[in-house]
Scaffold this active site. Structure first.
Site, short mmCIF file in Angstrom:
data_model
loop_
_atom_site.label_atom_id
_atom_site.label_comp_id
_atom_site.label_asym_id
_atom_site.label_seq_id
_atom_site.Cartn_x
_atom_site.Cartn_y
_atom_site.Cartn_z
CE LYS A 112 5.63 3.83 -11.18
NZ LYS A 112 4.42 4.17 -10.49
CE LYS A 194 6.28 -0.05 -5.24
NZ LYS A 194 5.20 0.77 -4.73
CE LYS A 197 -2.17 1.39 -5.92
NZ LYS A 197 -2.76 2.69 -5.86
P1 ATP Z 1 2.27 0.71 -7.07
O1 ATP Z 1 2.10 -0.14 -5.84
O2 ATP Z 1 1.57 0.22 -8.30
O3 ATP Z 1 3.68 1.11 -7.37
P2 ATP Z 1 2.05 3.22 -6.03
O4 ATP Z 1 3.38 3.09 -5.37
O5 ATP Z 1 1.84 4.23 -7.06
O6 ATP Z 1 1.51 1.93 -6.64
P3 ATP Z 1 0.17 4.40 -4.31
O7 ATP Z 1 -1.17 3.81 -4.28
O8 ATP Z 1 0.29 5.71 -4.91
O9 ATP Z 1 1.08 3.27 -4.87
O10 ATP Z 1 0.82 4.39 -2.88
C1 ATP Z 1 0.12 4.53 -1.70
C2 ATP Z 1 1.08 4.32 -0.56
O11 ATP Z 1 1.46 2.94 -0.48
C3 ATP Z 1 2.39 5.10 -0.68
O12 ATP Z 1 2.68 5.70 0.56
C4 ATP Z 1 3.43 4.06 -1.00
O13 ATP Z 1 4.70 4.39 -0.50
C5 ATP Z 1 2.87 2.84 -0.31
N1 ATP Z 1 3.30 1.58 -0.92
C6 ATP Z 1 3.11 1.20 -2.21
N2 ATP Z 1 3.62 -0.02 -2.42
C7 ATP Z 1 4.17 -0.43 -1.24
C8 ATP Z 1 4.87 -1.61 -0.80
N3 ATP Z 1 5.09 -2.62 -1.62
N4 ATP Z 1 5.28 -1.68 0.49
C9 ATP Z 1 5.03 -0.66 1.35
N5 ATP Z 1 4.41 0.48 1.00
C10 ATP Z 1 3.97 0.61 -0.27
#
Ligand code: ATP
Ligand code: LTN
Length: 332
Positions: A112, A194, A197
């Site tokens: 990041k 991945k 969001k």
């Molecule tokens: P972003 O998806 O933008 O990177 P983030 O990882 O910050 O967002 P959060 O909303 O904080 O996402 O994560 C909520 C949960 O979703 C966490 O447990 C994270 O590990 C899980 N998660 C996020 N993206 C994925 C993915 N592509 N596949 C599986 N689990 C995910």
């Protein structure tokens, strides 16, 4: 005492299929066995540029998404991180026992902060310490998360162990609960990236709020691999991702799906996948829209959650204050 589970979601945007399959759907059955704490981690959102005018709305949306997938406010404590001030307080104490070297090794920080090392906010660097405080405050045994969080949970374990050995047994050392399948759902337009969001590519992500037509369109445009067989494997990363999604919604294993689609082309498989995803998301989307119709009620549930969270968190802080030598907590 019943064991506890803690997890968090950032209010950074509409939750997507990756959040759902990797994390949220696993939060629901844990309510049967554990005392569950699910937190909208709004302070974490301040570690990257954010829109103050949108933040409150995002927080309410995050809560609606959790309730829509089946997190039950009568069985789980659902709350906003910023409404339990103990999170920021414990984060400070842990920052003082954390080490520059261990934080510098965090993959998420490296990714990041890419290209902006010296101008990046200091909060992004200490992000995992705040995350450790989140979990340790509740003496949680389990942290159900996607694969991307594995390293952060390792760090939180190290901080708990270090604190316990310096100041006396204080924290439960938590474990990551990472699902066998779905822990890393990949972007539809790039199976090496991945699903996220923060993606700026609209066709890469299926949001929990996407309607049937939009889901079908995104799946239709998903990239596939060379060849034409519907099979999983290291040489077929795109199909592996799509088959994983299919399997998690449908219940059939990947080998069963390979058999089901033997002889079909990618087109037929995608049509079937769109149907399965649309049907799987339909009740979630309907419930989400219904909940978003009453933000007052969502805010009320979040306040109730905060009151319950603060009780537990403050109990831990009373011990922490004494252990580190700060003495009695103010007001205690
Ligand atoms: P972003 O998806 O933008 O990177 P983030 O990882 O910050 O967002 P959060 O909303 O904080 O996402 O994560 C909520 C949960 O979703 C966490 O447990 C994270 O590990 C899980 N998660 C996020 N993206 C994925 C993915 N592509 N596949 C599986 N689990 C995910
Ligand atoms: N960093 C996590 C969100 C998060 C979290 C937590 C997850 C913040 N605090 C505590 C589990 C436990 C992420 O998913 N990006």
């Amino acid at each position: 005492m019943q064991k506890r589970v803690f997890s968090g979601v950032q209010p950074t945007g509409t939750p997507h299929l990756g959040n759902y399959l990797g994390a949220f759907r696993n939060w629901v059955p844990l309510q049967e066995e554990y005392e569950t704490f699910y937190c909208i981690v709004d302070l974490h959102t301040l570690t990257l540029p954010w829109d103050p005018a949108a933040l409150n709305q995002r927080i309410v949306e995050g809560a609606a998404a959790l309730f829509a997938v089946g997190v039950d406010p009568s069985r789980s404590v659902v709350f906003r991180q910023s409404h339990a001030p103990q999170h920021a307080e414990l984060a400070w104490i842990l920052t003082c026992i954390g080490r520059m070297g261990e934080l510098r090794r965090m993959i998420q920080f490296k990714e990041k902060s890419k290209g902006a090392a010296e101008s990046i906010g200091a909060g992004l660097f200490t992000y995992p310490v705040l995350q450790a405080a989140d979990v340790l405050l509740y003496q949680a045994h389990g942290v159900p998360v996607g694969e991307d969080q594995r390293q952060h949970i390792e760090l939180m374990r190290d901080l708990a162990i270090r604190f316990n050995s310096a100041f006396g047994e204080t924290f439960v050392v938590p474990e990551a609960y990472i699902p066998k399948a779905g822990a890393r759902i990949m972007a539809l337009d790039d199976p090496t990236d991945k699903m996220s969001k923060s993606s700026v590519r609209p066709n890469s992500v299926i949001n929990l709020t996407d309607d049937a037509a939009l889901v079908a369109k995104k799946i239709k445009s998903a990239v596939t691999d060379s060849g034409s067989e519907v099979v999983a494997g290291p040489e077929k990363p795109a199909l592996t991702n799509l088959l994983t999604i299919f399997s998690l919604f449908d219940g059939a294993t990947i080998p069963q799906l390979e058999e089901r689609f033997a002889g079909s082309g990618y087109g037929d498989f995608k049509t079937a996948l769109a149907e399965v995803v649309v049907e799987g998301l339909r009740p979630i989307r309907e419930r989400y829209l219904e909940l978003m119709g009453d933000p007052g009620e969502l805010n009320r549930l979040l306040s109730e959650g905060a009151a319950a969270a603060v009780k537990v968190a403050e109990g831990t802080m009373v011990t922490v204050w004494e252990r580190v030598g700060l003495g009695a907590r103010p007001g205690a």
